[in-house]
Motif scaffolding. Structure first.
Motif, PDB file in Angstrom:
ATOM      1  N   LEU A  81       2.285  22.778   1.854  1.00  0.00           N
ATOM      2  CA  LEU A  81       1.707  21.829   2.802  1.00  0.00           C
ATOM      3  C   LEU A  81       0.462  21.155   2.240  1.00  0.00           C
ATOM      4  CD1 LEU A  81       2.091  23.848   6.135  1.00  0.00           C
ATOM      5  CD2 LEU A  81       3.416  21.851   5.418  1.00  0.00           C
ATOM      6  N   ALA A  82      -0.266  21.854   1.360  1.00  0.00           N
ATOM      7  CA  ALA A  82      -1.461  21.257   0.768  1.00  0.00           C
ATOM      8  C   ALA A  82      -1.126  20.022  -0.057  1.00  0.00           C
ATOM      9  CB  ALA A  82      -2.194  22.292  -0.091  1.00  0.00           C
ATOM     10  N   SER A  83       0.113  19.906  -0.538  1.00  0.00           N
ATOM     11  CA  SER A  83       0.487  18.719  -1.312  1.00  0.00           C
ATOM     12  C   SER A  83       0.358  17.443  -0.489  1.00  0.00           C
ATOM     13  CB  SER A  83       1.919  18.862  -1.839  1.00  0.00           C
ATOM     14  OG  SER A  83       2.876  18.746  -0.788  1.00  0.00           O
ATOM     15  N   TYR A  84       0.422  17.573   0.832  1.00  0.00           N
ATOM     16  CA  TYR A  84       0.242  16.422   1.718  1.00  0.00           C
ATOM     17  C   TYR A  84      -1.098  15.735   1.446  1.00  0.00           C
ATOM     18  CZ  TYR A  84       0.109  13.861   6.201  1.00  0.00           C
ATOM     19  OH  TYR A  84       0.042  12.883   7.163  1.00  0.00           O
ATOM     20  N   GLY A  85      -2.114  16.538   1.156  1.00  0.00           N
ATOM     21  CA  GLY A  85      -3.441  15.984   0.909  1.00  0.00           C
ATOM     22  C   GLY A  85      -3.527  15.174  -0.374  1.00  0.00           C
ATOM     23  N   PHE A  86      -2.652  15.443  -1.336  1.00  0.00           N
ATOM     24  CA  PHE A  86      -2.644  14.684  -2.586  1.00  0.00           C
ATOM     25  C   PHE A  86      -1.697  13.478  -2.513  1.00  0.00           C
ATOM     26  CE2 PHE A  86      -3.769  19.014  -3.849  1.00  0.00           C
ATOM     27  CZ  PHE A  86      -4.923  18.781  -4.576  1.00  0.00           C
ATOM     28  N   MET A  87      -0.696  13.544  -1.633  1.00  0.00           N
ATOM     29  CA  MET A  87       0.328  12.501  -1.601  1.00  0.00           C
ATOM     30  C   MET A  87       0.022  11.360  -0.650  1.00  0.00           C
ATOM     31  SD  MET A  87       2.760  13.347  -3.782  1.00  0.00           S
ATOM     32  CE  MET A  87       4.145  12.360  -3.196  1.00  0.00           C
ATOM     33  N   GLN A  88      -0.483  11.669   0.548  1.00  0.00           N
ATOM     34  CA  GLN A  88      -0.516  10.642   1.579  1.00  0.00           C
ATOM     35  C   GLN A  88      -1.470   9.495   1.275  1.00  0.00           C
ATOM     36  OE1 GLN A  88       1.727  10.496   4.190  1.00  0.00           O
ATOM     37  NE2 GLN A  88       2.564  12.071   2.844  1.00  0.00           N
ATOM     38  N   GLY A  89      -2.725   9.807   0.977  1.00  0.00           N
ATOM     39  CA  GLY A  89      -3.671   8.731   0.696  1.00  0.00           C
ATOM     40  C   GLY A  89      -3.263   7.903  -0.503  1.00  0.00           C
ATOM     41  N   ASN A  90      -2.715   8.556  -1.530  1.00  0.00           N
ATOM     42  CA  ASN A  90      -2.343   7.846  -2.755  1.00  0.00           C
ATOM     43  C   ASN A  90      -1.090   6.993  -2.579  1.00  0.00           C
ATOM     44  OD1 ASN A  90      -4.517   8.889  -4.244  1.00  0.00           O
ATOM     45  ND2 ASN A  90      -3.399  10.769  -4.679  1.00  0.00           N
ATOM     46  N   THR A  91      -0.103   7.486  -1.809  1.00  0.00           N
ATOM     47  CA  THR A  91       1.079   6.650  -1.574  1.00  0.00           C
ATOM     48  C   THR A  91       0.729   5.461  -0.685  1.00  0.00           C
ATOM     49  OG1 THR A  91       1.748   8.142   0.229  1.00  0.00           O
ATOM     50  CG2 THR A  91       2.796   8.462  -1.914  1.00  0.00           C
ATOM     51  N   MET A  92      -0.140   5.671   0.315  1.00  0.00           N
ATOM     52  CA  MET A  92      -0.570   4.554   1.154  1.00  0.00           C
ATOM     53  C   MET A  92      -1.319   3.507   0.334  1.00  0.00           C
ATOM     54  SD  MET A  92      -1.931   6.402   4.627  1.00  0.00           S
ATOM     55  CE  MET A  92      -0.846   7.382   5.653  1.00  0.00           C
ATOM     56  N   ALA A  93      -2.241   3.967  -0.517  1.00  0.00           N
ATOM     57  CA  ALA A  93      -3.002   3.040  -1.348  1.00  0.00           C
ATOM     58  C   ALA A  93      -2.076   2.288  -2.298  1.00  0.00           C
ATOM     59  CB  ALA A  93      -4.064   3.802  -2.139  1.00  0.00           C
ATOM     60  N   GLY A  94      -1.087   2.990  -2.859  1.00  0.00           N
ATOM     61  CA  GLY A  94      -0.145   2.330  -3.747  1.00  0.00           C
ATOM     62  C   GLY A  94       0.665   1.264  -3.029  1.00  0.00           C
ATOM     63  N   ALA A  95       1.162   1.585  -1.840  1.00  0.00           N
ATOM     64  CA  ALA A  95       1.941   0.607  -1.078  1.00  0.00           C
ATOM     65  C   ALA A  95       1.097  -0.602  -0.700  1.00  0.00           C
ATOM     66  CB  ALA A  95       2.514   1.271   0.172  1.00  0.00           C
ATOM     67  N   LEU A  96      -0.127  -0.358  -0.252  1.00  0.00           N
ATOM     68  CA  LEU A  96      -1.008  -1.452   0.157  1.00  0.00           C
ATOM     69  C   LEU A  96      -1.408  -2.329  -1.022  1.00  0.00           C
ATOM     70  CD1 LEU A  96      -3.219   0.571   2.644  1.00  0.00           C
ATOM     71  CD2 LEU A  96      -1.752  -1.359   3.265  1.00  0.00           C
ATOM     72  N   SER A  97      -1.365  -1.782  -2.245  1.00  0.00           N
ATOM     73  CA  SER A  97      -1.741  -2.558  -3.429  1.00  0.00           C
ATOM     74  C   SER A  97      -0.613  -3.477  -3.897  1.00  0.00           C
ATOM     75  CB  SER A  97      -2.132  -1.622  -4.579  1.00  0.00           C
ATOM     76  OG  SER A  97      -0.984  -1.001  -5.141  1.00  0.00           O
ATOM     77  N   VAL A  98       0.608  -3.245  -3.435  1.00  0.00           N
ATOM     78  CA  VAL A  98       1.737  -4.051  -3.887  1.00  0.00           C
ATOM     79  C   VAL A  98       1.627  -5.484  -3.367  1.00  0.00           C
ATOM     80  CG1 VAL A  98       4.245  -4.338  -3.756  1.00  0.00           C
ATOM     81  CG2 VAL A  98       3.267  -2.066  -4.117  1.00  0.00           C
ATOM     82  N   ASP A  99       1.218  -5.628  -2.106  1.00  0.00           N
ATOM     83  CA  ASP A  99       1.138  -6.959  -1.497  1.00  0.00           C
ATOM     84  C   ASP A  99      -0.011  -6.985  -0.483  1.00  0.00           C
ATOM     85  OD1 ASP A  99       1.534  -9.471  -0.472  1.00  0.00           O
ATOM     86  OD2 ASP A  99       3.631  -9.177   0.079  1.00  0.00           O
ATOM     87  N   PRO A 100      -1.258  -7.071  -0.949  1.00  0.00           N
ATOM     88  CA  PRO A 100      -2.412  -7.009  -0.031  1.00  0.00           C
ATOM     89  C   PRO A 100      -2.440  -8.118   1.012  1.00  0.00           C
ATOM     90  CG  PRO A 100      -3.103  -6.662  -2.302  1.00  0.00           C
ATOM     91  CD  PRO A 100      -1.684  -7.122  -2.353  1.00  0.00           C
ATOM     92  N   ARG A 101      -1.716  -9.214   0.781  1.00  0.00           N
ATOM     93  CA  ARG A 101      -1.705 -10.294   1.773  1.00  0.00           C
ATOM     94  C   ARG A 101      -1.046  -9.852   3.075  1.00  0.00           C
ATOM     95  NH1 ARG A 101       1.636 -14.650  -1.328  1.00  0.00           N
ATOM     96  NH2 ARG A 101       2.836 -12.717  -1.603  1.00  0.00           N
ATOM     97  N   ARG A 102      -0.194  -8.839   3.001  1.00  0.00           N
ATOM     98  CA  ARG A 102       0.514  -8.346   4.183  1.00  0.00           C
ATOM     99  C   ARG A 102       0.080  -6.908   4.492  1.00  0.00           C
ATOM    100  NH1 ARG A 102       5.004 -10.840   1.155  1.00  0.00           N
ATOM    101  NH2 ARG A 102       5.713 -12.749   2.212  1.00  0.00           N
ATOM    102  N   ALA A 103      -1.205  -6.624   4.342  1.00  0.00           N
ATOM    103  CA  ALA A 103      -1.694  -5.245   4.491  1.00  0.00           C
ATOM    104  C   ALA A 103      -1.393  -4.671   5.872  1.00  0.00           C
ATOM    105  CB  ALA A 103      -3.195  -5.188   4.219  1.00  0.00           C
ATOM    106  N   GLY A 104      -1.551  -5.464   6.921  1.00  0.00           N
ATOM    107  CA  GLY A 104      -1.276  -4.970   8.266  1.00  0.00           C
ATOM    108  C   GLY A 104       0.186  -4.608   8.453  1.00  0.00           C
ATOM    109  N   SER A 105       1.073  -5.473   7.988  1.00  0.00           N
ATOM    110  CA  SER A 105       2.510  -5.207   8.117  1.00  0.00           C
ATOM    111  C   SER A 105       2.914  -4.005   7.271  1.00  0.00           C
ATOM    112  CB  SER A 105       3.314  -6.445   7.697  1.00  0.00           C
ATOM    113  OG  SER A 105       3.042  -7.546   8.561  1.00  0.00           O
ATOM    114  N   ILE A 106       2.324  -3.865   6.078  1.00  0.00           N
ATOM    115  CA  ILE A 106       2.626  -2.701   5.246  1.00  0.00           C
ATOM    116  C   ILE A 106       2.185  -1.426   5.943  1.00  0.00           C
ATOM    117  CG2 ILE A 106       2.034  -1.506   3.102  1.00  0.00           C
ATOM    118  CD1 ILE A 106       1.851  -4.226   1.749  1.00  0.00           C
ATOM    119  N   SER A 107       0.988  -1.437   6.511  1.00  0.00           N
ATOM    120  CA  SER A 107       0.479  -0.264   7.218  1.00  0.00           C
ATOM    121  C   SER A 107       1.407   0.137   8.355  1.00  0.00           C
ATOM    122  CB  SER A 107      -0.932  -0.550   7.747  1.00  0.00           C
ATOM    123  OG  SER A 107      -1.444   0.564   8.430  1.00  0.00           O
ATOM    124  N   ALA A 108       1.895  -0.851   9.096  1.00  0.00           N
ATOM    125  CA  ALA A 108       2.819  -0.558  10.189  1.00  0.00           C
ATOM    126  C   ALA A 108       4.128   0.013   9.671  1.00  0.00           C
ATOM    127  CB  ALA A 108       3.083  -1.835  10.990  1.00  0.00           C
TER     128      ALA A 108
END
Length: 404
Positions: A323-350
């Motif tokens: 379960l501790a792996s969640y702490g290493f994966m979540q913030g980094n996968t979110m940051a990676g996804a948001l970096s792909v297309d920052p113009r649509r950051a809100g839609s990516i977050s959703a």
């Protein structure tokens, strides 16, 4: 392409962290705080166990659905207006839950409450991406998860205390007051961060067009699936833990909260180790190693669960590490996804939130469907989810591409 609001600060902006963390915690607080009150709610409203549990399911459904509206809205209208609308809905629905006179009214109130609560998490992630670069976004999201991670530890304790003092309805009045406080703080302290590029992009397309464009980007899909499948292990644990710990392993109910909190503390600690690692490594480097380690722990947990070797003394420590792996994966996968297309950051977050809740619901349902009174179904579902997470990460997300 550059984004004027993107910065890499020398100092942590703690005021912003606390505000966004509080907004992100609206949902977890509303989920965990009233759990100790479920028996009292059933007795007072003459509700069946299924009806009281249904109020939890209704809230999760509202959280999943609402995110898809707030994300595009924050890209089109700015970050603050959707947050304020969501907080207002949360306040009114919390008051409605406090005044509920029947199980049906509470069920409806919880669904609407979730439609408001999800605004904070969705838009907060977009605000972070507006202001920070890829690596700093990962570090900031780890900080937000520190605050959000306190909810599973503190909210049930607070909810139990309020239940003792003033009954179950006091929990919902407290939620309404919490919403008022963070709504006022948002209005007074949160500065608009949406870029001009985001505004122009949102005005040029419908929400459906935005989601379709995002789903055509393999790296984004890879990050989303990697994070959601890893997060599915946490949903599976939450749904399976009461029966596993109390019924299977004979843990006294009075000690259940302490063990539950210990695993939550492990996730919080991993988030902070992740922030430290990001001082010298990129988010993708951390992800590559963390996903491999998570799969290794999942294999060990599955072997322990299937063979029965060590029983609780092997299963529970391995579960903590997994379960501790969640702490290493979540913030980094979110940051990676948001970096792909920052113009649509809100839609990516959703999109990230919706996929996460969907995968979590599927995994926990599978573990429940094959429940046999042992940790085997839970462990095997976790193994499949983490292997899928690692595959999505390597085959889709960790590909060469621009990061801003």
């Amino acid at each position: 392409m550059t984004y004027a609001n993107t910065t890499s600060p020398d100092r942590t902006p703690w005021g912003l962290v606390v505000l966004l963390g509080a907004l992100t915690a609206m949902g977890p607080l509303a989920i965990d705080m009233y759990l100790p009150s479920l028996p009292a709610i059933g007795e007072d409203l003459r509700a069946t166990s299924g009806q009281t549990q249904g109020t939890v399911a209704a809230f999760l459904a509202g959280m999943a659905i609402g995110q898809f509206f707030y994300g595009p809205a924050s890209d089109r209208f700015g970050r603050k207006p959707p947050i304020l609308v969501g907080v207002l809905i949360f306040i009114l629905a919390s008051a409605g839950c406090a005044l509920a006179a029947s199980p049906e009214q509470l069920l409806a109130g919880r669904f609407v409450q979730a439609l408001g609560a999800c605004a904070g998490g969705v838009v907060s992630r977009a605000v972070v991406r507006d202001r920070f670069n890829h690596t700093e976004t990962a570090r900031m999201l780890s900080l937000l998860m520190l605050i959000m991670g306190l909810a599973p530890i503190l909210a049930p304790l607070l909810g139990g205390a309020l239940l003792t003092v003033g009954g179950w309805r006091l929990n919902f009045w407290f939620m309404a007051a919490f919403g008022l406080a963070i709504g006022a703080a948002t209005m007074l302290r949160l500065q608009e961060s949406r870029s001009e590029e985001t505004t122009r992009q949102a005005q040029s397309e419908s929400p459906l067009q935005a989601y379709a464009a995002l789903l055509r980007q393999p790296r984004l899909v890879g990050y989303a699936l990697a994070g959601a499948l890893n997060g599915a292990t946490l949903f599976t644990y939450i749904s399976a833990s009461p029966e596993l710990l109390i019924e299977t392993y004979g843990v006294p109910p009075s000690a259940f909260g302490w063990l539950f909190g210990l695993n939550a503390a492990g996730v919080i600690g991993a988030n902070q180790v992740n922030r430290w690692l990001l001082r010298t490594r990129t988010p993708d480097q951390v992800l590559a190693r963390a996903s491999t380690v998570a799969v290794a722990f999942a294999v060990a947990l599955a072997l322990a669960a299937v063979t029965g070797i060590g029983e609780r003394w092997s299963v529970l420590p391995l579960l903590f590490l997994l379960l501790a792996s969640y702490g290493f994966m979540q913030g980094n996968t979110m940051a990676g996804a948001l970096s792909v297309d920052p113009r649509r950051a809100g839609s990516i977050s959703a999109l990230l939130g919706g996929v996460s809740f969907g995968m979590g619901a599927l995994a926990s349902s599978l573990a429940g469907a094959f429940h046999d009174g042992t940790p085997r179904p839970m462990a095997l579902v976790m193994l499949v989810a983490l292997v899928g997470s690692a595959v999505a990460l390597r085959k889709l997300a960790l590909k060469p591409g621009p990061q801003v």
